[in-house]
Design a protein around this motif. Structure first.
Motif, short mmCIF file in Angstrom:
data_model
loop_
_atom_site.label_atom_id
_atom_site.label_comp_id
_atom_site.label_asym_id
_atom_site.label_seq_id
_atom_site.Cartn_x
_atom_site.Cartn_y
_atom_site.Cartn_z
N VAL A 365 1.68 -4.88 5.29
CA VAL A 365 2.54 -3.80 4.82
C VAL A 365 1.78 -2.47 4.82
CG1 VAL A 365 3.82 -2.92 2.82
CG2 VAL A 365 3.97 -5.35 3.45
N GLY A 366 0.48 -2.55 4.56
CA GLY A 366 -0.32 -1.34 4.50
C GLY A 366 -0.05 -0.55 3.23
N ILE A 367 -0.04 0.78 3.36
CA ILE A 367 0.17 1.67 2.22
C ILE A 367 1.47 2.43 2.45
CG2 ILE A 367 -0.85 3.50 0.81
CD1 ILE A 367 -3.50 2.83 2.44
N THR A 368 2.48 2.14 1.67
CA THR A 368 3.73 2.88 1.81
C THR A 368 3.58 4.25 1.17
OG1 THR A 368 4.70 2.11 -0.28
CG2 THR A 368 5.01 0.70 1.67
N HIS A 369 4.45 5.17 1.57
CA HIS A 369 4.41 6.52 0.98
C HIS A 369 4.66 6.44 -0.52
CE1 HIS A 369 4.08 8.60 4.80
NE2 HIS A 369 5.10 7.89 5.27
N GLN A 370 5.60 5.59 -0.94
CA GLN A 370 5.92 5.47 -2.36
C GLN A 370 4.71 4.93 -3.15
OE1 GLN A 370 7.64 4.23 0.15
NE2 GLN A 370 9.65 5.26 0.10
N HIS A 371 4.01 3.96 -2.57
CA HIS A 371 2.85 3.39 -3.26
C HIS A 371 1.73 4.42 -3.37
CE1 HIS A 371 0.09 0.32 -4.63
NE2 HIS A 371 -0.77 0.63 -3.69
N TRP A 372 1.49 5.17 -2.31
CA TRP A 372 0.45 6.20 -2.33
C TRP A 372 0.74 7.24 -3.40
CZ3 TRP A 372 -4.28 7.09 -0.33
CH2 TRP A 372 -4.75 8.40 -0.30
N GLN A 373 2.00 7.62 -3.56
CA GLN A 373 2.36 8.66 -4.52
C GLN A 373 2.13 8.23 -5.96
OE1 GLN A 373 6.39 9.64 -3.46
NE2 GLN A 373 5.77 10.90 -1.71
N GLN A 374 2.06 6.92 -6.21
CA GLN A 374 1.74 6.45 -7.56
C GLN A 374 0.31 6.86 -7.95
OE1 GLN A 374 2.42 2.24 -7.98
NE2 GLN A 374 4.42 2.34 -6.99
N PHE A 375 -0.56 6.96 -6.95
CA PHE A 375 -1.96 7.31 -7.21
C PHE A 375 -2.26 8.78 -6.92
CE2 PHE A 375 -1.83 2.79 -6.17
CZ PHE A 375 -2.49 2.24 -7.26
N GLU A 376 -1.53 9.38 -5.98
CA GLU A 376 -1.78 10.77 -5.59
C GLU A 376 -0.44 11.44 -5.25
OE1 GLU A 376 -2.48 14.23 -5.05
OE2 GLU A 376 -4.19 13.05 -5.76
N PRO A 377 0.21 12.07 -6.25
CA PRO A 377 1.52 12.69 -6.01
C PRO A 377 1.45 14.03 -5.28
CG PRO A 377 0.88 12.94 -8.31
CD PRO A 377 -0.17 12.07 -7.67
N GLN A 378 0.27 14.64 -5.19
CA GLN A 378 0.16 15.98 -4.59
C GLN A 378 -0.11 15.93 -3.09
OE1 GLN A 378 0.93 18.52 -6.55
NE2 GLN A 378 1.14 17.06 -8.25
N LEU A 379 -1.03 15.10 -2.66
CA LEU A 379 -1.37 14.97 -1.25
C LEU A 379 -0.65 13.76 -0.65
CD1 LEU A 379 -5.23 15.60 -1.15
CD2 LEU A 379 -3.45 17.07 -0.19
N THR A 380 0.08 13.95 0.43
CA THR A 380 0.76 12.83 1.08
C THR A 380 -0.18 12.16 2.09
OG1 THR A 380 1.62 14.11 2.94
CG2 THR A 380 2.93 14.12 0.90
N LEU A 381 0.22 11.01 2.57
CA LEU A 381 -0.54 10.35 3.63
C LEU A 381 -0.60 11.22 4.87
CD1 LEU A 381 0.80 6.69 3.28
CD2 LEU A 381 -1.53 7.47 2.80
#
Length: 455
Positions: A365-381
């Protein structure tokens, strides 16, 4: 043949403990979901083995029983209660009994820990409870007793179906023992049995190993882990290879075996949901999925690791915790302080993001955008990786995918993840330092405690 009176009363007692766990479990259920900081997985480390295998350099000791196990059991219960209180965790999603060889423990020990957890937090009746088992320490009646204690999933350290290889590895079981235990496990825990198979042993050839894998598929349940042997300093195999008694494993041959093995498993209907782990019929390890998704987990027992946010401190970062290694010293500390935490390391935001990348990309699955935003809401993938020339090269080579779903490895990329991570982590650090300069330092990335520590 029936159980003796004393043993029969023993198993009845274990069953009653498990039933009390489920009673506490149902009455304690909360109608609203807990926030992420109040949910966690639980890892329980049993430090004892019958003997040390020739490839193992992990925190384990020769088996002890009787009063020693009673003392260890009491300390495991105490530490579980203490860490649940310190973390503020209210819901335990899964429990994993690892080691060592936890199938050497009494089912009473497993039941006592589960009961303590269910009394201190919400432990759903259907939550995954895994026990690592070695064939010679897990006959059918003993496996049934663990099931009565609350275990509902087994991870069997099979390692090989070749008796010569098993002797080389220092295992105490034969291939016949392994298949007999596997058959009993499948009968008692249908659809919830995992087996380990090692590759890349000294002098091992691809053809015979693939035949082992094919044979295993005739007996295997729905989850299988492939692990490449790593010669670790301080082990018997390392010494023999250094002295020229054994040939050093061939990394290119091991890579070939891994590629052919994952192809065989894909054709057999298995999903490679993580670098070393394969499942069909949806039989993923939900406990290890928590690690790969950078979820919280509490580690109890000698040498266990954990990752959680302590309760009661405003804006406190997540901590990496390591419990005292040696069992006797750990027990002394638990009796004095309620827990045996030897080391606490607050994780910076950058270190947490590094773990998110390194662990998340191990999965399909890797890193979804939603999952990444839980840890870093300012910088996107896209912000971090989209403009990198080096990352674009990996995308063009078909090793990585960055799209509306998120960032993940392709089928080909999963096989060479280590080489991709260097580029990705350097890029993440570069972007982070451009945004907010921080002191350097790379975090130690935790590994799956479902035998992935053998990789």
């Amino acid at each position: 043949m029936g159980l003796s009176g004393a043993r029969a009363r023993s198993w009845v007692a274990v069953t009653k403990v498990a039933q009390r766990r489920h009673l506490v479990d149902r009455t304690g259920e909360s109608p609203s979901p807990e926030p992420a900081t109040r949910r966690a997985a639980l890892y329980v480390h049993w430090p004892y083995c019958q003997k040390r295998c020739s490839y193992c350099n992990f925190n384990k000791y020769i088996a002890r029983g009787g009063p020693e196990e009673e003392a260890l059991r009491s300390c495991l219960v105490t530490e579980a209660r203490t860490l649940l209180r310190l973390s503020g965790v209210r819901r335990i999603e899964s429990v994993f009994f690892g080691g060592g060889t936890p199938s050497l423990a009494s089912p009473h020990t497993v039941a006592a820990v589960l009961e303590a957890v269910a009394q201190a937090a919400y432990l759903p009746a259907d939550s995954e409870v895994t026990l690592e088992a070695n064939p010679t320490s897990a006959p059918g009646p003993r496996l049934a007793a663990f099931g009565a204690a609350g275990v509902n999933r087994l991870s069997i350290g099979l390692q090989s179906l070749d008796d010569t290889e098993l002797q080389l590895l220092g295992r105490t079981h034969s291939a016949s023992d392994a298949l007999q235990t596997l058959a009993e496990a499948r009968r008692l825990f249908p659809g919830r049995v995992s087996v380990d198979l090692m590759l890349g042993l000294p002098a091992q050839k691809a053809g015979p190993w693939l035949r082992q894998l094919q044979e295993l598929l005739c007996h295997c349940d729905d989850h299988l882990s492939l692990y490449q042997l790593s010669l670790e300093r301080g082990t018997s195999l390392f010494t023999q290879a250094q002295q020229g008694i054994l040939p050093a494993p061939d990394p290119e041959l091991a890579a070939e075996m891994y590629q052919e093995g994952r192809t065989v498993l894909r054709e057999a209907g298995f999903r490679q949901y993580e670098v070393s782990n394969f499942a069909r019929n949806g039989a993923l390890s939900t406990h290890n999925w928590t690690y790969w998704q950078c979820g919280q987990y509490l580690g109890i027992g000698p040498g266990a690791h954990g990752r959680f946010v302590p309760q009661g401190v405003e804006d406190h970062p997540r901590e990496a915790r390591i419990q005292t290694l040696e069992p006797d010293h750990w027990m002394k500390e638990v009796k004095l302080f309620g827990h045996g935490t030897r080391k606490r390391v607050p994780l910076s935001k950058l270190e947490l993001l590094e773990e998110c990348v390194a662990l998340g990309l191990r999965t399909d699955v890797g890193i979804t955008h939603q999952h990444w935003q839980q840890f870093e809401p300012q910088l996107t993938l896209w912000d971090v990786f989209g403009a990198s020339t080096e990352v674009k090269d990996l995308l063009e080579q078909g090793l990585l995918l960055l799209d509306h779903r998120g960032l993940r490895c392709s089928w080909e990329g999963l096989a060479v993840l280590d080489s991709l991570l260097l580029t990705l982590l350097l890029r993440l650090q570069e972007v982070w330092q451009q945004r907010t300069p921080v002191p350097g330092g790379w975090s130690a990335v935790p590994v799956s405690q479902d035998k992935a520590r053998q990789t």
